[in-house]
Design a protein around this motif. Sequence first.
Motif, PDB file in Angstrom:
ATOM      1  N   SER A  59      22.929  45.687   2.723  1.00  0.00           N
ATOM      2  CA  SER A  59      23.365  46.250   1.438  1.00  0.00           C
ATOM      3  C   SER A  59      24.702  46.955   1.579  1.00  0.00           C
ATOM      4  O   SER A  59      25.569  46.848   0.709  1.00  0.00           O
ATOM      5  CB  SER A  59      22.345  47.238   0.886  1.00  0.00           C
ATOM      6  N   ALA A  93      23.107  53.414  -9.082  1.00  0.00           N
ATOM      7  CA  ALA A  93      22.576  53.975  -7.838  1.00  0.00           C
ATOM      8  C   ALA A  93      21.863  55.289  -8.113  1.00  0.00           C
ATOM      9  O   ALA A  93      20.762  55.525  -7.606  1.00  0.00           O
ATOM     10  CB  ALA A  93      23.706  54.171  -6.836  1.00  0.00           C
ATOM     11  N   VAL A  97      17.850  55.771  -7.348  1.00  0.00           N
ATOM     12  CA  VAL A  97      17.399  56.699  -6.303  1.00  0.00           C
ATOM     13  C   VAL A  97      16.389  57.687  -6.880  1.00  0.00           C
ATOM     14  O   VAL A  97      15.320  57.918  -6.302  1.00  0.00           O
ATOM     15  CB  VAL A  97      18.599  57.451  -5.684  1.00  0.00           C
TER      16      VAL A  97
ATOM     17  N   ALA B  48      20.497  57.438  -1.285  1.00  0.00           N
ATOM     18  CA  ALA B  48      19.957  56.082  -1.199  1.00  0.00           C
ATOM     19  C   ALA B  48      19.582  55.735   0.237  1.00  0.00           C
ATOM     20  O   ALA B  48      18.566  55.082   0.490  1.00  0.00           O
ATOM     21  CB  ALA B  48      20.971  55.091  -1.740  1.00  0.00           C
ATOM     22  N   LEU B  49      20.405  56.197   1.179  1.00  0.00           N
ATOM     23  CA  LEU B  49      20.106  55.935   2.597  1.00  0.00           C
ATOM     24  C   LEU B  49      18.850  56.671   3.031  1.00  0.00           C
ATOM     25  O   LEU B  49      18.027  56.137   3.766  1.00  0.00           O
ATOM     26  CB  LEU B  49      21.279  56.368   3.479  1.00  0.00           C
ATOM     27  N   PHE B  52      15.446  55.234   2.748  1.00  0.00           N
ATOM     28  CA  PHE B  52      14.999  54.312   3.781  1.00  0.00           C
ATOM     29  C   PHE B  52      14.588  55.015   5.076  1.00  0.00           C
ATOM     30  O   PHE B  52      14.334  54.354   6.072  1.00  0.00           O
ATOM     31  CB  PHE B  52      16.102  53.289   4.081  1.00  0.00           C
ATOM     32  N   GLU B  60      10.175  49.363  -3.492  1.00  0.00           N
ATOM     33  CA  GLU B  60      11.131  50.421  -3.135  1.00  0.00           C
ATOM     34  C   GLU B  60      12.301  49.853  -2.357  1.00  0.00           C
ATOM     35  O   GLU B  60      13.433  50.297  -2.490  1.00  0.00           O
ATOM     36  CB  GLU B  60      10.430  51.484  -2.286  1.00  0.00           C
ATOM     37  N   LYS B  61      11.978  48.841  -1.543  1.00  0.00           N
ATOM     38  CA  LYS B  61      13.025  48.226  -0.732  1.00  0.00           C
ATOM     39  C   LYS B  61      14.074  47.558  -1.623  1.00  0.00           C
ATOM     40  O   LYS B  61      15.270  47.733  -1.426  1.00  0.00           O
ATOM     41  CB  LYS B  61      12.390  47.196   0.210  1.00  0.00           C
ATOM     42  N   LEU B  63      14.708  48.136  -4.900  1.00  0.00           N
ATOM     43  CA  LEU B  63      15.457  49.130  -5.681  1.00  0.00           C
ATOM     44  C   LEU B  63      16.426  49.891  -4.777  1.00  0.00           C
ATOM     45  O   LEU B  63      17.578  50.137  -5.142  1.00  0.00           O
ATOM     46  CB  LEU B  63      14.490  50.103  -6.365  1.00  0.00           C
ATOM     47  N   GLY B  64      15.946  50.252  -3.578  1.00  0.00           N
ATOM     48  CA  GLY B  64      16.794  50.974  -2.643  1.00  0.00           C
ATOM     49  C   GLY B  64      18.006  50.162  -2.217  1.00  0.00           C
ATOM     50  O   GLY B  64      19.117  50.682  -2.128  1.00  0.00           O
ATOM     51  N   ALA B  65      17.774  48.875  -1.981  1.00  0.00           N
ATOM     52  CA  ALA B  65      18.884  48.011  -1.569  1.00  0.00           C
ATOM     53  C   ALA B  65      19.923  47.915  -2.682  1.00  0.00           C
ATOM     54  O   ALA B  65      21.131  47.984  -2.426  1.00  0.00           O
ATOM     55  CB  ALA B  65      18.368  46.625  -1.213  1.00  0.00           C
ATOM     56  N   ALA B  67      20.447  50.159  -4.937  1.00  0.00           N
ATOM     57  CA  ALA B  67      21.107  51.466  -5.003  1.00  0.00           C
ATOM     58  C   ALA B  67      22.183  51.591  -3.930  1.00  0.00           C
ATOM     59  O   ALA B  67      23.305  52.035  -4.211  1.00  0.00           O
ATOM     60  CB  ALA B  67      20.086  52.587  -4.861  1.00  0.00           C
ATOM     61  N   ILE B  68      21.876  51.179  -2.700  1.00  0.00           N
ATOM     62  CA  ILE B  68      22.878  51.280  -1.629  1.00  0.00           C
ATOM     63  C   ILE B  68      24.074  50.381  -1.937  1.00  0.00           C
ATOM     64  O   ILE B  68      25.228  50.784  -1.795  1.00  0.00           O
ATOM     65  CB  ILE B  68      22.279  50.889  -0.255  1.00  0.00           C
ATOM     66  N   THR B  69      23.786  49.152  -2.403  1.00  0.00           N
ATOM     67  CA  THR B  69      24.877  48.221  -2.685  1.00  0.00           C
ATOM     68  C   THR B  69      25.804  48.776  -3.765  1.00  0.00           C
ATOM     69  O   THR B  69      27.024  48.814  -3.587  1.00  0.00           O
ATOM     70  CB  THR B  69      24.318  46.865  -3.146  1.00  0.00           C
ATOM     71  N   THR B  70      25.221  49.227  -4.880  1.00  0.00           N
ATOM     72  CA  THR B  70      26.075  49.707  -5.971  1.00  0.00           C
ATOM     73  C   THR B  70      26.841  50.962  -5.557  1.00  0.00           C
ATOM     74  O   THR B  70      28.016  51.111  -5.882  1.00  0.00           O
ATOM     75  CB  THR B  70      25.244  49.999  -7.230  1.00  0.00           C
TER      76      THR B  70
END
Lengths: 253, 96
Positions: A59, A93, A97, B48-49, B52, B60-61, B63-65, B67-70
């Motif tokens: 990501s 994001a 989160v 976001a990090l 994880f 969650e994975k 959505l989390g991914a 979030a990290i990308t954006t």
Amino acid sequence: MTLLIDFTVIATLIIGIWQFREPLRAKHGNMTAALALFLALILVLYRHGVADIITVVLSLLLGATAGLALARVVSMIQVPAMVAFQHGAGGIAAFLVSLVELSRTTHALSLVSEISGVFGLAIGSLTFSGSMIASAKLANKMQRAPQVLTHHHLFVVLTIAALVVIGAFSLVVPVGVAPYFFICEIFLGIGFGVLLAVRIGGADMPVLISSLNATAGLAASLCGLSRKPQLFQYSRQKQNQPLLTRQPFSLAQ
Amino acid sequence: MFNLFLMAVVFIGSFAIGYVLIARVPPLLHTPLMSMTNAISAITILAALILFSVPTTPMEKILGAIAITTATFNVVGGFAITDRMLKLFEGKKKIS
């Protein structure tokens, strides 16, 4: 020692913004601020560890490549629209989160964390939709003139009321039902962002973007608040923008 | 309780620091500053990090991914575009 490292990172960020006082040093300031964020990122990875390294690295790489490529490709005319678009991405994001953090069942959150999480949902999603509308207007993909719906004001008031009510209810309903309330809150936030942005004309967009910048920072800091006090310190930039919004200035000079 | 107090102090204190820092930025630099603070506001990447840092469910994975990308898109793109803007300034300075 931990605190000392924290303060070093914060000081780096402050020095970065400080350098924005002189045009020729601003470029270094930009790099210094980037360095501060990078250090914070390393610090977080080091302190908290990562359970799923592949997803995280992929990501990160994807986001960084896309961000860098788009930032280099766009023409100077498109820069304002691009900034707004990036901003919208940051909003996504923020509310994601908050959503994951709130709906997680592995650990209980304190009331303060929950409240700031709900605020994070609402503010993150309104930042997202507002920025995207701003970006579309700046890129001429939407009508630039202010659009006022019939009963616009009423809709705004109703949305705010719904945001408050749903947000409050999401704190007290059983854990199983709460995620639906969170998602509802996100959609209301998106609706509010749209209502807010459509009535602002293309020429006034920088002001809107500035204030959305402030809300994005607020959403980020609330994410930090809903998570951990150490993290919270880094999200200090939120306050920057209200001051700028007072002075309309042209992005597309 | 102490944590809450500390967080409140940091929250309020950062308003003051931000005001002092921004108040003296010349109008000429407001646009790059706005773009730079846009990049900083994607500090959400840290949150976001941290998502994880514990084992995640598939949902969650995903959505989390995202979030990290954006968030990374916002950080990297934001600083890159600010850099481009400021390079433009340098050019102008040399011409004048």
